[in-house]
Write an enzyme that holds these catalytic residues in place. Structure first.
Site, PDB file in Angstrom:
ATOM      1  N   PHE A 150      46.390   3.125  40.336  1.00 43.86           N
ATOM      2  CA  PHE A 150      47.320   4.232  40.525  1.00 43.86           C
ATOM      3  C   PHE A 150      47.609   4.530  41.990  1.00 43.86           C
ATOM      4  O   PHE A 150      48.191   5.547  42.315  1.00 43.86           O
ATOM      5  CB  PHE A 150      46.774   5.491  39.840  1.00 43.86           C
ATOM      6  N   GLY A 151      47.194   3.633  42.889  1.00 48.44           N
ATOM      7  CA  GLY A 151      47.444   3.887  44.298  1.00 48.44           C
ATOM      8  C   GLY A 151      46.863   2.802  45.177  1.00 48.44           C
ATOM      9  O   GLY A 151      46.519   1.716  44.714  1.00 48.44           O
ATOM     10  N   ASP A 152      46.741   3.118  46.465  1.00 52.49           N
ATOM     11  CA  ASP A 152      46.306   2.133  47.449  1.00 52.49           C
ATOM     12  C   ASP A 152      45.131   2.658  48.263  1.00 52.49           C
ATOM     13  O   ASP A 152      44.927   3.867  48.386  1.00 52.49           O
ATOM     14  CB  ASP A 152      47.462   1.799  48.407  1.00 52.49           C
ATOM     15  N   ILE A 153      44.373   1.705  48.831  1.00 52.34           N
ATOM     16  CA  ILE A 153      43.203   2.028  49.645  1.00 52.34           C
ATOM     17  C   ILE A 153      43.429   1.468  51.043  1.00 52.34           C
ATOM     18  O   ILE A 153      43.756   0.286  51.205  1.00 52.34           O
ATOM     19  CB  ILE A 153      41.916   1.456  49.029  1.00 52.34           C
ATOM     20  N   LYS A 184      42.161   6.861  50.466  1.00 53.34           N
ATOM     21  CA  LYS A 184      42.684   6.508  49.149  1.00 53.34           C
ATOM     22  C   LYS A 184      43.923   7.360  48.875  1.00 53.34           C
ATOM     23  O   LYS A 184      43.862   8.596  48.967  1.00 53.34           O
ATOM     24  CB  LYS A 184      41.623   6.729  48.063  1.00 53.34           C
ATOM     25  N   ASP A 225      32.205   3.101  34.649  1.00 53.77           N
ATOM     26  CA  ASP A 225      32.695   1.819  35.169  1.00 53.77           C
ATOM     27  C   ASP A 225      31.675   1.191  36.117  1.00 53.77           C
ATOM     28  O   ASP A 225      31.987   0.841  37.257  1.00 53.77           O
ATOM     29  CB  ASP A 225      34.035   2.012  35.877  1.00 53.77           C
ATOM     30  N   GLY A 282      44.794  -0.219  43.930  1.00 53.28           N
ATOM     31  CA  GLY A 282      44.179   0.207  42.687  1.00 53.28           C
ATOM     32  C   GLY A 282      45.217   0.383  41.592  1.00 53.28           C
ATOM     33  O   GLY A 282      46.409   0.112  41.784  1.00 53.28           O
TER      34      GLY A 282
END
Length: 198
Positions: free
Chosen positions: A15-18, A33, A124, A13
């Site tokens: 600002f980070g990862d999933i 997340k 969104d 994402g």
């Protein structure tokens, strides 16, 4: 966090990862997340966690297992669910029947109505953020990813937030409302406009 095991990365994402993970106590798969706090004010996972608590509905939205902060990361652990509408659309050669579109639309209108009843706007709405449930909830449409969502009313006073023309862009350009592209305050109408484009 000790009861959860990370397997592999599913997506990245802004600002980070999933990751796909497992609850070691129940052997159930989960979504993990992870957001890096180095992005400062963009701590979207704590906001998303607060939104899920406010929605308080595990049927129409993913169930939250845990929110925690460890070292320089925020971690949110959610139920795993079915594929997104976008993936299904590609699977069926980008062609849904009219009946399918109507059934999806009716459920999404109900979900958005419920979100709005909690003084929240999603900001969104897009096919990637619309998913199917699994198991007995296979036919239930769920909405995910509330990282950029916001409250359109003050929760204590119920007063609508004031209109502002100097907002940063929120959403996904292809599905965003005209107001989002003008960078003005978003409200309930903008979720519905995005749903129409979708």
């Amino acid at each position: 966090m000790e009861q959860f095991k990370i397997h592999y990365k599913l997506d990245k994402g802004g600002f980070g990862d999933i990751y796909l993970g497992t609850n070691k106590n129940t052997n159930e798969n989960v979504i993990i997340k992870i957001e890096f706090q180095k992005f400062g004010k963009h701590n979207s996972l704590i906001k998303e966690y607060d939104i899920y608590k406010q929605l308080n509905n595990d049927i129409y939205f993913p169930k939250v297992h845990l929110y925690t902060q460890e070292k320089d990361t925020n971690i949110l652990i959610l139920d795993i669910n079915g594929p997104s509408i976008y993936k299904l659309f590609k699977k069926y050669n980008k062609l849904f029947s009219l009946k399918t579109i109507i059934m999806i639309s009716i459920q999404l209108l109900k979900r958005i109505k419920y979100i709005h009843s909690k003084h929240i706007i999603h900001c969104d709405i897009k096919p990637d953020n619309i998913i199917l449930g699994i198991g007995s909830n296979l036919n239930i449409i769920k909405i995910i990813d509330f990282g950029i969502s916001e409250f359109y009313c003050d929760l204590e006073t119920n007063k609508h937030k004031e209109f502002n023309e100097n907002k940063s862009f929120k959403g996904t350009a292809f599905y965003s409302s005209i107001n989002a592209q003008k960078k003005v305050s978003l409200s309930r109408r903008d979720d519905l406009e995005s749903l129409g484009y979708m």
